[in-house]
Scaffold this motif. Structure first.
Motif, mmCIF file in Angstrom:
data_model
loop_
_atom_site.group_PDB
_atom_site.id
_atom_site.type_symbol
_atom_site.label_atom_id
_atom_site.label_comp_id
_atom_site.label_asym_id
_atom_site.label_seq_id
_atom_site.Cartn_x
_atom_site.Cartn_y
_atom_site.Cartn_z
ATOM 1 N N ALA A 16 12.266 -4.967 -8.553
ATOM 2 C CA ALA A 16 11.568 -3.750 -8.143
ATOM 3 C C ALA A 16 10.923 -3.050 -9.340
ATOM 4 O O ALA A 16 9.868 -2.419 -9.207
ATOM 5 C CB ALA A 16 12.529 -2.798 -7.429
ATOM 6 N N GLY A 17 11.546 -3.161 -10.509
ATOM 7 C CA GLY A 17 10.995 -2.523 -11.711
ATOM 8 C C GLY A 17 9.703 -3.187 -12.151
ATOM 9 O O GLY A 17 8.718 -2.521 -12.470
ATOM 10 N N ASP A 18 9.718 -4.530 -12.186
ATOM 11 C CA ASP A 18 8.493 -5.251 -12.548
ATOM 12 C C ASP A 18 7.396 -4.985 -11.523
ATOM 13 O O ASP A 18 6.225 -4.805 -11.867
ATOM 14 C CB ASP A 18 8.761 -6.763 -12.614
ATOM 15 N N TYR A 19 7.801 -4.973 -10.250
ATOM 16 C CA TYR A 19 6.844 -4.703 -9.176
ATOM 17 C C TYR A 19 6.177 -3.335 -9.369
ATOM 18 O O TYR A 19 4.955 -3.206 -9.259
ATOM 19 C CB TYR A 19 7.561 -4.764 -7.826
ATOM 20 N N ALA A 20 6.995 -2.311 -9.682
ATOM 21 C CA ALA A 20 6.446 -0.963 -9.870
ATOM 22 C C ALA A 20 5.483 -0.919 -11.054
ATOM 23 O O ALA A 20 4.389 -0.354 -10.966
ATOM 24 C CB ALA A 20 7.590 0.035 -10.075
ATOM 25 N N GLN A 21 5.904 -1.534 -12.162
ATOM 26 C CA GLN A 21 5.036 -1.522 -13.343
ATOM 27 C C GLN A 21 3.742 -2.280 -13.073
ATOM 28 O O GLN A 21 2.655 -1.874 -13.517
ATOM 29 C CB GLN A 21 5.766 -2.140 -14.536
ATOM 30 N N ALA A 22 3.858 -3.374 -12.327
ATOM 31 C CA ALA A 22 2.662 -4.150 -11.996
ATOM 32 C C ALA A 22 1.699 -3.326 -11.148
ATOM 33 O O ALA A 22 0.486 -3.301 -11.402
ATOM 34 C CB ALA A 22 3.058 -5.416 -11.236
ATOM 35 N N LEU A 23 2.259 -2.639 -10.154
ATOM 36 C CA LEU A 23 1.409 -1.841 -9.267
ATOM 37 C C LEU A 23 0.724 -0.706 -10.040
ATOM 38 O O LEU A 23 -0.433 -0.361 -9.776
ATOM 39 C CB LEU A 23 2.254 -1.286 -8.123
ATOM 40 N N MET A 24 1.445 -0.139 -10.994
ATOM 41 C CA MET A 24 0.849 0.935 -11.803
ATOM 42 C C MET A 24 -0.239 0.368 -12.723
ATOM 43 O O MET A 24 -1.292 0.990 -12.906
ATOM 44 C CB MET A 24 1.929 1.657 -12.608
ATOM 45 N N ASP A 25 0.023 -0.807 -13.300
ATOM 46 C CA ASP A 25 -1.004 -1.456 -14.131
ATOM 47 C C ASP A 25 -2.252 -1.744 -13.307
ATOM 48 O O ASP A 25 -3.379 -1.519 -13.750
ATOM 49 C CB ASP A 25 -0.467 -2.772 -14.709
ATOM 50 N N ILE A 26 -2.043 -2.246 -12.094
ATOM 51 C CA ILE A 26 -3.176 -2.546 -11.219
ATOM 52 C C ILE A 26 -3.900 -1.252 -10.839
ATOM 53 O O ILE A 26 -5.129 -1.193 -10.820
ATOM 54 C CB ILE A 26 -2.693 -3.304 -9.965
ATOM 55 N N GLY A 27 -3.126 -0.207 -10.561
ATOM 56 C CA GLY A 27 -3.731 1.066 -10.202
ATOM 57 C C GLY A 27 -4.586 1.644 -11.318
ATOM 58 O O GLY A 27 -5.658 2.198 -11.069
ATOM 59 N N SER A 28 -4.116 1.525 -12.560
ATOM 60 C CA SER A 28 -4.860 2.132 -13.665
ATOM 61 C C SER A 28 -6.009 1.251 -14.146
ATOM 62 O O SER A 28 -7.000 1.763 -14.652
ATOM 63 C CB SER A 28 -3.914 2.435 -14.831
ATOM 64 N N GLY A 29 -5.886 -0.064 -13.965
ATOM 65 C CA GLY A 29 -6.910 -0.958 -14.511
ATOM 66 C C GLY A 29 -7.811 -1.647 -13.505
ATOM 67 O O GLY A 29 -8.931 -2.040 -13.841
ATOM 68 N N VAL A 30 -7.347 -1.783 -12.280
ATOM 69 C CA VAL A 30 -8.111 -2.515 -11.251
ATOM 70 C C VAL A 30 -8.488 -1.598 -10.085
ATOM 71 O O VAL A 30 -9.662 -1.439 -9.744
ATOM 72 C CB VAL A 30 -7.299 -3.720 -10.730
ATOM 73 N N CYS A 31 -7.482 -0.982 -9.498
ATOM 74 C CA CYS A 31 -7.708 -0.105 -8.338
ATOM 75 C C CYS A 31 -8.005 1.308 -8.841
ATOM 76 O O CYS A 31 -7.303 2.266 -8.536
ATOM 77 C CB CYS A 31 -6.477 -0.120 -7.436
#
Length: 363
Positions: free
Chosen positions: A179-194
């Motif tokens: 869940a931690g990696d998932y959260a960090q991934a989603l935040m990375d995607i949010g700041s850089g892609v979405c």
DNA sequence: AAACCGGGGAC
DNA sequence: GTCCCAGGTTT
């Protein structure tokens, strides 16, 4: 409703291929130290990774363990925090460090509810620390994840009313493992892609799950309530120099705007411009009188806070021989010692204006 | 629920 | 200039 099966796996696969190293991040399955996760998450509240990096490294170097931070003086922490903003974070940071040492023997609790009870830790940070540092499943929702989720589900409700709805959808998407990696991934995607504008949907690993992408209107989410415009406040601020080249500095009130930080004396920050009488009153109040020469006014200093704009007119005043030592906690300090006090960015702008106006360029 | 609380980067 | 941010606390 489509089920989004495979969403979290696509996010984790993206993370394994794209995750970048960060001072507070461990790749490859190991958990970072809870102290590092907590410190970084507090610093990252409303603050970008680029801005946080040097501050994080400095804090870890100076206070390697949470017990070191707890043993520090609050003023030392504020000084190290100067420039990061939202200074209540620094006051709560110190409080929290003390609480962790006093109540938990210097080890952060893994449980989300216990983390939530600590100063400066809210819903987001409790979930982030519990999942990233301890591998617990927690539903992490920050501004980036709000945006991603509201686009994936085309949530029509406007923020902030939509927050519970977004949280419920985020819960469904969150995996039990990593869940931690998932959260960090989603935040990375949010700041850089979405991204808020011009999202890079062609690079997004979950575009095939995204209702907004399918409808071609992802960028219009999340919907937001209209915001108020900021008023402008004005004041005069004084660089008061004595015969030894020292300048009068004082500490602000412990709570509120720039709480506990240092400042140069100024008139009240008001929407109406101060009248000359107020200037005289201020100089008398702080114990500086008998200036033979009129103040030299330097370049206007503009600064924007969360809810208002500020325009400061700096004046350079040479204090008389007696100098006056200041009535209320004000003290004299040489400019080359400014780096040792908790001077917020606004006041550093005043320093720059004065140096520029005097033609000298130290700092 | 709304107000309060910094600063910087992207556009 | 506007908007946004790895938000939390207070009222």
């Amino acid at each position: 409703m489509n089920r989004k099966d495979g969403f979290s796996q696509a996010i984790l696969d993206w993370y394994d291929r794209n995750a970048r190293e960060l001072p507070w991040r461990r790749l490859g399955g190991a958990h970072p130290e809870p102290y590092h996760v907590w410190l970084s998450e507090i610093m990252l509240q409303q603050t970008t990774v680029v801005t946080v990096k040097p501050y994080f490294n400095h804090f870890i170097s100076r206070w390697p363990q949470v017990s070191d931070l707890a043993a520090a003086e609050l003023d030392e922490v504020l000084t190290a925090w100067a420039g990061l903003g939202y200074y209540a974070r620094a006051r709560n940071l110190h409080k929290c460090a003390v609480a962790v040492c006093h109540n938990y023997g210097g080890s952060f609790p893994a449980d989300e509810a216990e983390l939530l009870s600590l100063p400066g830790i809210g819903d987001y940070t409790a979930a982030a620390v519990s999942s990233i540092a301890f591998g617990k499943r927690a539903v992490v929702v920050d501004g980036n994840i709000e945006r991603v989720v509201s686009r994936v589900y085309r949530i029509a409700d406007a923020l902030p009313q939509a927050k519970p709805v977004i949280k419920a959808h985020a819960d469904v998407l969150t995996p039990s493992d990593r869940a931690g990696d998932y959260a960090q991934a989603l935040m990375d995607i949010g700041s850089g892609v979405c991204t808020p504008r011009n999202p890079k949907c062609e690079l997004c690993p979950v575009a095939s799950f995204c209702d907004g992408f399918s409808a071609g209107d992802a960028e219009t989410f999340p919907q937001k309530a209209p915001k108020k415009k900021k008023p402008t406040r004005k004041a005069h601020i004084f660089w008061i120099e004595n015969g030894r080249g020292e300048v009068l500095v004082r500490r602000r009130e412990e709570s509120g705007l720039l709480g506990g930080m240092m400042e140069f004396p100024s008139t009240a920050w008001q929407e109406q411009a101060p009248v000359p009488d107020e200037v005289e009153a201020l100089l008398t109040q702080i114990g500086v009188e008998g200036t033979s020469k009129p103040p030299v006014t330097t370049e206007l200093v503009r600064h924007t806070f969360t809810h208002f704009h500020l325009e400061l007119t700096p004046h350079v005043v040479k204090a008389g021989e007696a100098g006056g030592s200041g009535s209320n906690d004000a003290f004299w300090l040489a400019p080359d010692a400014f780096s040792t006090i908790a001077l917020p960015t606004l006041m550093k702008k005043v320093v720059q204006s004065v140096f520029k106006g005097q033609g000298s360029l130290d700092l």
